[in-house]
Design a protein around this motif. Structure first.
Motif, mmCIF file in Angstrom:
data_model
loop_
_atom_site.group_PDB
_atom_site.id
_atom_site.type_symbol
_atom_site.label_atom_id
_atom_site.label_comp_id
_atom_site.label_asym_id
_atom_site.label_seq_id
_atom_site.Cartn_x
_atom_site.Cartn_y
_atom_site.Cartn_z
ATOM 1 N N SER A 113 0.061 2.283 5.271
ATOM 2 C CA SER A 113 -0.316 1.622 4.023
ATOM 3 C C SER A 113 0.676 1.975 2.925
ATOM 4 N N THR A 114 1.117 0.937 2.209
ATOM 5 C CA THR A 114 2.078 1.145 1.129
ATOM 6 C C THR A 114 1.670 0.315 -0.082
ATOM 7 N N VAL A 115 2.105 0.743 -1.240
ATOM 8 C CA VAL A 115 1.961 -0.047 -2.456
ATOM 9 C C VAL A 115 3.277 0.009 -3.225
ATOM 10 N N TYR A 116 3.538 -1.049 -3.983
ATOM 11 C CA TYR A 116 4.788 -1.163 -4.733
ATOM 12 C C TYR A 116 4.519 -1.636 -6.150
ATOM 13 N N ALA A 117 5.384 -1.205 -7.046
ATOM 14 C CA ALA A 117 5.369 -1.779 -8.384
ATOM 15 C C ALA A 117 5.843 -3.223 -8.298
ATOM 16 N N ASP A 118 5.311 -4.065 -9.160
ATOM 17 C CA ASP A 118 5.708 -5.474 -9.141
ATOM 18 C C ASP A 118 7.210 -5.644 -9.332
ATOM 19 N N SER A 119 7.793 -4.766 -10.098
ATOM 20 C CA SER A 119 9.216 -4.889 -10.421
ATOM 21 C C SER A 119 10.135 -4.665 -9.225
ATOM 22 N N VAL A 120 9.613 -4.072 -8.154
ATOM 23 C CA VAL A 120 10.463 -3.777 -7.003
ATOM 24 C C VAL A 120 9.993 -4.454 -5.713
ATOM 25 N N LYS A 121 8.870 -5.146 -5.778
ATOM 26 C CA LYS A 121 8.346 -5.802 -4.575
ATOM 27 C C LYS A 121 9.365 -6.763 -3.998
ATOM 28 N N GLY A 122 9.542 -6.687 -2.692
ATOM 29 C CA GLY A 122 10.507 -7.545 -2.015
ATOM 30 C C GLY A 122 11.917 -7.003 -2.022
ATOM 31 N N ARG A 123 12.182 -5.964 -2.820
ATOM 32 C CA ARG A 123 13.530 -5.364 -2.879
ATOM 33 C C ARG A 123 13.551 -3.937 -2.340
ATOM 34 N N PHE A 124 12.483 -3.201 -2.568
ATOM 35 C CA PHE A 124 12.405 -1.797 -2.154
ATOM 36 C C PHE A 124 11.429 -1.650 -0.996
ATOM 37 N N THR A 125 11.725 -0.716 -0.109
ATOM 38 C CA THR A 125 10.824 -0.403 0.996
ATOM 39 C C THR A 125 10.688 1.109 1.126
ATOM 40 N N ILE A 126 9.449 1.579 1.116
ATOM 41 C CA ILE A 126 9.188 2.995 1.339
ATOM 42 C C ILE A 126 8.795 3.187 2.796
ATOM 43 N N LEU A 144 13.367 5.727 0.567
ATOM 44 C CA LEU A 144 13.220 4.555 -0.284
ATOM 45 C C LEU A 144 14.475 3.722 -0.097
ATOM 46 N N GLN A 145 14.324 2.633 0.623
ATOM 47 C CA GLN A 145 15.433 1.694 0.811
ATOM 48 C C GLN A 145 15.399 0.692 -0.336
ATOM 49 N N MET A 146 16.513 0.587 -1.026
ATOM 50 C CA MET A 146 16.590 -0.279 -2.202
ATOM 51 C C MET A 146 17.671 -1.331 -1.984
ATOM 52 N N HIS A 147 17.284 -2.578 -2.112
ATOM 53 C CA HIS A 147 18.213 -3.698 -1.987
ATOM 54 C C HIS A 147 18.271 -4.460 -3.307
ATOM 55 N N SER A 148 19.311 -5.275 -3.435
ATOM 56 C CA SER A 148 19.448 -6.154 -4.612
ATOM 57 C C SER A 148 19.223 -5.378 -5.906
ATOM 58 N N LEU A 149 19.905 -4.268 -6.019
ATOM 59 C CA LEU A 149 19.702 -3.410 -7.185
ATOM 60 C C LEU A 149 20.142 -4.100 -8.463
ATOM 61 N N LYS A 150 19.409 -3.793 -9.527
ATOM 62 C CA LYS A 150 19.665 -4.379 -10.838
ATOM 63 C C LYS A 150 19.961 -3.249 -11.833
ATOM 64 N N PRO A 151 20.644 -3.550 -12.916
ATOM 65 C CA PRO A 151 20.890 -2.509 -13.922
ATOM 66 C C PRO A 151 19.599 -1.860 -14.417
ATOM 67 N N GLU A 152 18.524 -2.613 -14.459
ATOM 68 C CA GLU A 152 17.259 -2.045 -14.933
ATOM 69 C C GLU A 152 16.625 -1.087 -13.936
ATOM 70 N N ASP A 153 17.183 -0.974 -12.745
ATOM 71 C CA ASP A 153 16.724 0.035 -11.789
ATOM 72 C C ASP A 153 17.346 1.402 -12.073
ATOM 73 N N THR A 154 18.261 1.449 -13.000
ATOM 74 C CA THR A 154 18.902 2.706 -13.358
ATOM 75 C C THR A 154 17.866 3.704 -13.871
ATOM 76 N N ALA A 155 17.837 4.873 -13.241
ATOM 77 C CA ALA A 155 16.844 5.884 -13.599
ATOM 78 C C ALA A 155 17.077 7.121 -12.742
ATOM 79 N N VAL A 156 16.380 8.177 -13.086
ATOM 80 C CA VAL A 156 16.268 9.319 -12.183
ATOM 81 C C VAL A 156 15.066 9.042 -11.282
ATOM 82 N N TYR A 157 15.293 9.157 -9.986
ATOM 83 C CA TYR A 157 14.250 8.881 -9.005
ATOM 84 C C TYR A 157 13.722 10.201 -8.454
ATOM 85 N N TYR A 158 12.400 10.302 -8.431
ATOM 86 C CA TYR A 158 11.725 11.506 -7.969
ATOM 87 C C TYR A 158 10.811 11.165 -6.789
#
Length: 125
Positions: free
Chosen positions: A57-70, A81-95
């Protein structure tokens, strides 16, 4: 105690892909639900994805659905965390974070007992 160490961050261009890893040590990894959070400068920390103990079972934020896979590999004590089609707004520290108290994936940070130090992801336009 659970220790979490993230890796895989870096500087990429918009449209690129990146895979983050989080290695866990300490108590039995498969007992924990796991989450990936991110925090951009001046913004609150938000959950981008969460996965239950088995990976069923997984859940995703709407902003990453279809692009990220946990996903997780309990034999390797690692969550990804596999991230595809990255956007500038994905810029962050990931924890990554671990929760011993939930059976289903949750997005609220209050459910999580343990946190890693974070890895920087920067997406240039």
């Amino acid at each position: 105690q659970v220790q979490l160490v993230e890796s895989g961050g870096g500087l990429v261009q918009a449209g690129d892909s990146l895979r983050l890893s989080c290695a866990a040590s300490g108590r039995t990894f498969s007992n924990y639900a796991m989450g990936w959070f991110r925090q951009a400068p001046g913004k609150e920390r938000e959950c981008v994805a969460s996965i239950n103990w088995s990976g069923s079972s997984t859940v995703y934020a709407d902003s990453v659905k279809g692009r990220f896979t946990i996903s997780r590999d309990n034999a390797k004590n690692t969550v990804y965390l596999q991230m595809h089609s990255l956007k500038p707004e994905d810029t962050a520290v990931y924890y990554c974070a671990a929760s011993s108290g939930i059976a289903s994936p949750r997005t609220a940070s209050g459910y999580y007992n343990y946190w890693g130090q974070g890895t920087q992801v920067t997406v240039s336009s």
